[in-house]
Design an enzyme around this catalytic site. Structure first.
Site, mmCIF file in Angstrom:
data_model
loop_
_atom_site.group_PDB
_atom_site.id
_atom_site.type_symbol
_atom_site.label_atom_id
_atom_site.label_comp_id
_atom_site.label_asym_id
_atom_site.label_seq_id
_atom_site.Cartn_x
_atom_site.Cartn_y
_atom_site.Cartn_z
ATOM 1 N N TRP A 82 0.837 -1.209 0.000
ATOM 2 C CA TRP A 82 0.000 0.000 0.000
ATOM 3 C C TRP A 82 0.875 1.264 0.000
ATOM 4 O O TRP A 82 0.721 2.145 -0.845
ATOM 5 C CB TRP A 82 -0.939 -0.027 1.223
ATOM 6 C CG TRP A 82 -1.843 1.162 1.352
ATOM 7 C CD1 TRP A 82 -2.180 2.064 0.371
ATOM 8 C CD2 TRP A 82 -2.555 1.581 2.529
ATOM 9 N NE1 TRP A 82 -3.060 2.999 0.872
ATOM 10 C CE2 TRP A 82 -3.309 2.734 2.186
ATOM 11 C CE3 TRP A 82 -2.652 1.092 3.834
ATOM 12 C CZ2 TRP A 82 -4.128 3.410 3.105
ATOM 13 C CZ3 TRP A 82 -3.468 1.756 4.749
ATOM 14 C CH2 TRP A 82 -4.195 2.902 4.387
ATOM 15 N N ASP A 113 1.114 -8.320 -1.276
ATOM 16 C CA ASP A 113 -0.288 -7.888 -1.256
ATOM 17 C C ASP A 113 -0.381 -6.469 -1.792
ATOM 18 O O ASP A 113 0.350 -5.581 -1.354
ATOM 19 C CB ASP A 113 -0.820 -7.911 0.190
ATOM 20 C CG ASP A 113 -2.240 -7.372 0.268
ATOM 21 O OD1 ASP A 113 -3.157 -8.097 -0.151
ATOM 22 O OD2 ASP A 113 -2.422 -6.217 0.716
ATOM 23 N N TYR A 134 -4.142 1.319 -4.824
ATOM 24 C CA TYR A 134 -2.928 1.837 -4.184
ATOM 25 C C TYR A 134 -2.165 2.680 -5.212
ATOM 26 O O TYR A 134 -1.429 2.160 -6.042
ATOM 27 C CB TYR A 134 -2.054 0.703 -3.639
ATOM 28 C CG TYR A 134 -2.683 -0.104 -2.516
ATOM 29 C CD1 TYR A 134 -3.798 0.360 -1.827
ATOM 30 C CD2 TYR A 134 -2.147 -1.321 -2.122
ATOM 31 C CE1 TYR A 134 -4.369 -0.370 -0.788
ATOM 32 C CE2 TYR A 134 -2.710 -2.059 -1.080
ATOM 33 C CZ TYR A 134 -3.819 -1.581 -0.430
ATOM 34 O OH TYR A 134 -4.382 -2.319 0.593
ATOM 35 N N HIS A 189 -12.202 -5.961 -1.629
ATOM 36 C CA HIS A 189 -11.485 -4.978 -0.810
ATOM 37 C C HIS A 189 -12.407 -4.324 0.223
ATOM 38 O O HIS A 189 -12.917 -3.229 -0.003
ATOM 39 C CB HIS A 189 -10.868 -3.931 -1.738
ATOM 40 C CG HIS A 189 -9.746 -3.157 -1.131
ATOM 41 N ND1 HIS A 189 -8.881 -2.389 -1.882
ATOM 42 C CD2 HIS A 189 -9.324 -3.026 0.141
ATOM 43 C CE1 HIS A 189 -7.998 -1.812 -1.088
ATOM 44 N NE2 HIS A 189 -8.253 -2.174 0.154
ATOM 45 N N SER A 242 -10.849 -9.318 1.864
ATOM 46 C CA SER A 242 -10.206 -8.518 2.897
ATOM 47 C C SER A 242 -11.345 -7.904 3.687
ATOM 48 O O SER A 242 -12.242 -7.293 3.095
ATOM 49 C CB SER A 242 -9.334 -7.437 2.246
ATOM 50 O OG SER A 242 -8.712 -6.677 3.251
#
Ligand SMILES: NC(=O)c1ccc[n+]([C@@H]2O[C@H](COP(=O)([O-])OP(=O)(O)OC[C@H]3O[C@@H](n4cnc5c(N)ncnc54)[C@H](OP(=O)(O)O)[C@@H]3O)[C@@H](O)[C@H]2O)c1
Length: 327
Positions: free
Chosen positions: A21, A51, A56, A121, A152
């Site tokens: 991220w 990940d 991002y 997400h 997630s």
């Protein structure tokens, strides 16, 4: 570096992996040269799992990973995510059309024919009661666009519901010294169903490295500045949702527990690795030094049961009233 099975995928992943991220955005200024150096260091340290997410840096993180994969010959498993490009989170937003188009964009960014692992997400809680969305993911697997999929989640209840779907291979959830609830209820069930668990925000956004002070300053473009009170997204993603001042006090209680020769970041990661139900922790890292420090946690000795108990007591006394029933 030690490796653990990722659910039923057949993959063994580095127990300290890499969260991508920060190298995409929302963490202040990052330059791609340092980010690539951090990624290379991860591979040098034995990391084989990264990940990321489409959002991002709106593709920036995925594109850096594509570049890394071009420059390395090792197998690198990439988990990405879809869903956060929606202007607001609704179940209807997770339509066949949207999911297919987000997946196509990630395939393009990563320049692969099939995504290794796609995670929803942090969709709204209601989505977990809509089996048709998981049906679309099954279709994308059948079409060859995904190898596997997972989720997630924000809340533990979402994790418990998600693993009722037989093809959910992984659950990513916040788990660290300040977020201990998943170990109580969720881990035993995930382990029994052989679902892989990814521990995200393992350093509580850097707090558990012990480097912050009351007067630490964060860039206006860093979520540790702009999302401290949940103004942009779930407050739990920033410092694990723990009040900054109180968290600093808890960090000072943890500090004396750290064995000599271990950094606080390594201690925080080792604490996570003591739970055998999980597949890996995915700390973010902006520089090769941070990544090297984090990856070394895998090879350090286990923490004693006295130390584990002491961390649990700090959590119970200081942190749990703020977070335990919330996530
Ligand atoms: N909704 C979701 O699905 C979601 C949400 C959050 C995170 N994630 C995933 O989980 C990953 C990890 O979580 P996170 O990045 O939010 O938080 P984190 O791993 O708890 O903290 C990462 C930050 O801590 C600092 N740091 C890392 N290693 C360090 C070390 N050894 N010494 C000192 N400082 C260090 C770095 O920032 P500074 O140097 O700037 O302090 C780094 O960006 C993310 O990268 C992402 O892949 C997913």
């Amino acid at each position: 570096m030690n490796y653990r099975p990722l659910g039923r995928t057949g993959w063994n992943v580095s127990e300290v992996s890499f969260g991508a991220w920060a190298i995409g955005g929302s963490w202040g200024v990052v330059d791609d040269k340092s980010s690539l150096a951090a990624l290379h260091q991860a591979i040098d340290s034995g990391v084989n799992f990264i990940d990321t997410a489409d959002v991002y840096g709106m593709g920036r993180s995925e594109c850096l990973i594509r570049q890394l994969k071009r420059e390395r010959s090792e197998q690198i498993i990439v988990a990405t995510k879809s869903g956060r490009r929606l202007p607001s989170q609704t179940v209807e937003g997770y339509s066949r059309e949207n999911l297919t188009s987000w997946v196509d964009d990630s395939l393009r960014n990563l320049q692969v024919d099939s995504l290794d692992l796609l995670q929803l997400h942090c969709p709204p809680t209601d989505l977990y009661y809509h089996p048709e969305v998981f049906g679309v993911l099954d279709d994308l697997v059948r079409a060859g666009k995904l190898r596997y999929y997972g989720v997630s989640v924000e809340r533990l209840e979402e994790a418990l519901k998600a693993i009722e779907y037989p093809n959910v291979q992984t659950v990513q959830i916040i788990f660290n010294c300040f977020r201990q609830r998943p170990a109580e209820i969720f881990f035993p069930q995930a382990k029994q169903k052989q679902v892989g668990i990814l521990a995200r925000v393992p350093l509580a956004s850097g707090l558990l490295t012990g480097k912050f002070r009351r007067d630490s300053q964060f860039d206006p473009e860093d979520h540790r500045n702009f999302n401290r009170h949940g103004d942009a997204f779930d407050v739990g993603e920033t410092f694990s949702g723990v009040d900054y001042e109180l968290a600093l006090q808890a960090v000072e209680e943890i500090r004396p527990l750290v064995p000599s020769g271990m950094s606080m970041a390594q201690f925080a990661l080792k604490w996570i690795l003591m739970f055998d139900a999980l597949s890996c922790a995915i700390p973010g890292g902006k520089s090769p030094e941070q990544v090297r420090d984090n990856c070394r946690a895998s090879d350090l000795p286990s923490l004693s049961s006295a130390v584990m108990k002491a961390v649990y007591e700090i959590y119970q006394n200081k942190i749990s009233p703020l977070v335990h029933q919330r996530w």
